[in-house]
Design an enzyme around this catalytic site. Structure first.
Site, PDB file in Angstrom:
ATOM      1  N   LYS A  56       8.155   9.993   5.891  1.00  0.00           N
ATOM      2  CA  LYS A  56       7.456  11.432   6.017  1.00  0.00           C
ATOM      3  C   LYS A  56       8.013  12.051   7.349  1.00  0.00           C
ATOM      4  O   LYS A  56       8.165  13.326   7.475  1.00  0.00           O
ATOM      5  CB  LYS A  56       5.829  11.161   6.282  1.00  0.00           C
ATOM      6  N   GLN A 100      -2.234   7.287   7.589  1.00  0.00           N
ATOM      7  CA  GLN A 100      -1.805   6.470   6.568  1.00  0.00           C
ATOM      8  C   GLN A 100      -2.658   5.275   6.250  1.00  0.00           C
ATOM      9  O   GLN A 100      -3.179   4.748   7.038  1.00  0.00           O
ATOM     10  CB  GLN A 100      -0.372   5.757   7.226  1.00  0.00           C
ATOM     11  N   ASP A 123      -3.551  15.216   2.769  1.00  0.00           N
ATOM     12  CA  ASP A 123      -3.452  14.114   1.772  1.00  0.00           C
ATOM     13  C   ASP A 123      -4.518  14.647   0.783  1.00  0.00           C
ATOM     14  O   ASP A 123      -4.190  14.202  -0.649  1.00  0.00           O
ATOM     15  CB  ASP A 123      -3.942  12.933   2.571  1.00  0.00           C
TER      16      ASP A 123
HETATM   17  N1  GUN Z   1      -0.914   4.858   1.369  1.00  0.00           N
HETATM   18  C1  GUN Z   1      -0.350   4.913  -0.052  1.00  0.00           C
HETATM   19  N2  GUN Z   1      -0.024   6.206  -0.359  1.00  0.00           N
HETATM   20  C2  GUN Z   1      -0.702   6.936   0.571  1.00  0.00           C
HETATM   21  C3  GUN Z   1      -0.461   8.389   0.850  1.00  0.00           C
HETATM   22  O1  GUN Z   1      -0.190   9.287  -0.014  1.00  0.00           O
HETATM   23  N3  GUN Z   1      -1.098   9.017   2.060  1.00  0.00           N
HETATM   24  C4  GUN Z   1      -1.762   8.208   2.951  1.00  0.00           C
HETATM   25  N4  GUN Z   1      -2.439   8.859   3.970  1.00  0.00           N
HETATM   26  N5  GUN Z   1      -1.698   6.789   2.901  1.00  0.00           N
HETATM   27  C5  GUN Z   1      -1.017   6.204   1.715  1.00  0.00           C
END
Ligand code: GUN
Length: 288
Positions: A56, A100, A123
């Site tokens: 990211k 996350q 998100d």
């Molecule tokens: N953990 C697995 N997929 C995601 C996601 O799309 N966003 C976040 N914040 N955590 C995750």
């Protein structure tokens, strides 16, 4: 006979989408605007989360988005984490906040997600954003489901009127994906761990989306001839290679279109996060 096993190329579409975000950011900056800012919060040292977060952060560099990485120790208390979110909510240079997941067990993911300002919830996990998606007034939308819709659209695939089957009912993928497909006019079935006779549901799918995280959960022999197969699972095999929930080699000859793993949905998730962050900053991003 119509062709089979055509690839839904997530890497290519994601590259185009990130390019479109970069163009929107560059335009905005040419007019004196500031670069969008994304805060990425990682608690603890889960190795899979480390990989996702570094992907990211790298995508932010390509998109011209400023990323601010907050690494917090595994043992951080709830109050301290919520105080950081409050500070990020107030920070005028931060347009998007991503915590996350999964969080360590002592932290309440629900409370943390709900603390993020919905206007910065890139998100799309805040109950307000999920609720808006449910009542056909989408704002910030969860990245993986939105990325799947973008990937389909980029290949000229319109789910409207067709039978879409989503296998897996998680909060972050299966449920919001079902809402996206419903919004797009599909007839949607959601199968999950309590579903009896998964086979009969899968056999009737014109669009099959599998988001379980368990390789082999769907027998490729069940896939209808000419179906579109979107594999959202990602697992590591004993030899270290990544694989999806669906056996690609066995499914591809039946499917009209299919996503590879890796290189399908994964890159779309990251690119959609860039899109959401730019949109949270008020920019307009062209569809890829
Ligand atoms: N953990 C697995 N997929 C995601 C996601 O799309 N966003 C976040 N914040 N955590 C995750």
């Amino acid at each position: 006979m119509a062709s089979r096993g055509q690839i839904l190329n997530g890497r290519e579409v994601a590259d185009r989408l990130i390019g479109n975000v970069a163009d929107a950011v560059a335009n905005h900056r040419d007019q004196g605007g500031r670069a969008p800012g994304l805060a990425v919060v990682l608690v603890g040292d889960d190795p899979a989360s480390e990989v996702y977060v570094s992907n990211k952060v790298r995508a932010c560099e390509r998109a011209g988005i400023v990323s601010v990485h907050h690494r917090l120790p595994h043992g951080i208390g709830r109050g301290e984490l919520l105080a950081l979110i409050d500070a990020l909510n107030r920070d005028p240079e931060i347009d998007g906040i991503l915590v996350q997941l999964p969080l360590p067990a002592h932290l309440d993911e629900r409370a943390v997600t709900a603390r993020i300002d919905p206007a910065k919830d890139v998100d799309g996990f805040h109950p307000i954003n999920l609720g808006r998606l449910a009542c056909r007034d989408p704002a910030l939308r969860p990245c993986t489901p939105r990325g799947v819709m973008t990937l389909l659209a980029a290949h000229g695939i319109d789910p409207k009127g067709g039978h879409a089957v989503v296998v897996g009912a998680s909060n972050i993928v299966g449920r919001p994906l079902a809402l996206e497909l419903l919004l797009a006019g599909a007839t949607v079935t959601v199968a999950h761990r309590f579903t009896r006779d998964l086979e009969s549901h899968v056999r009737s799918a014109e669009l099959l989306c599998v988001a379980v995280g368990k390789p082999g959960v769907v027998d490729p022999a069940w896939i209808a001839d000419g179906a579109v197969v979107v594999d959202i699972g990602i697992s590591r095999q004993p030899d270290g290679r990544l694989c999806g929930d669906v056996d690609f080699a066995a499914a591809a000859p039946r499917a009209a279109w299919i996503t590879p793993v890796p290189g399908g949905v994964g890159p779309m998730t990251v690119a959609t996060l860039m899109q959401n962050t730019a949109e949270a900053a008020g920019l307009v991003v062209q569809a890829p």
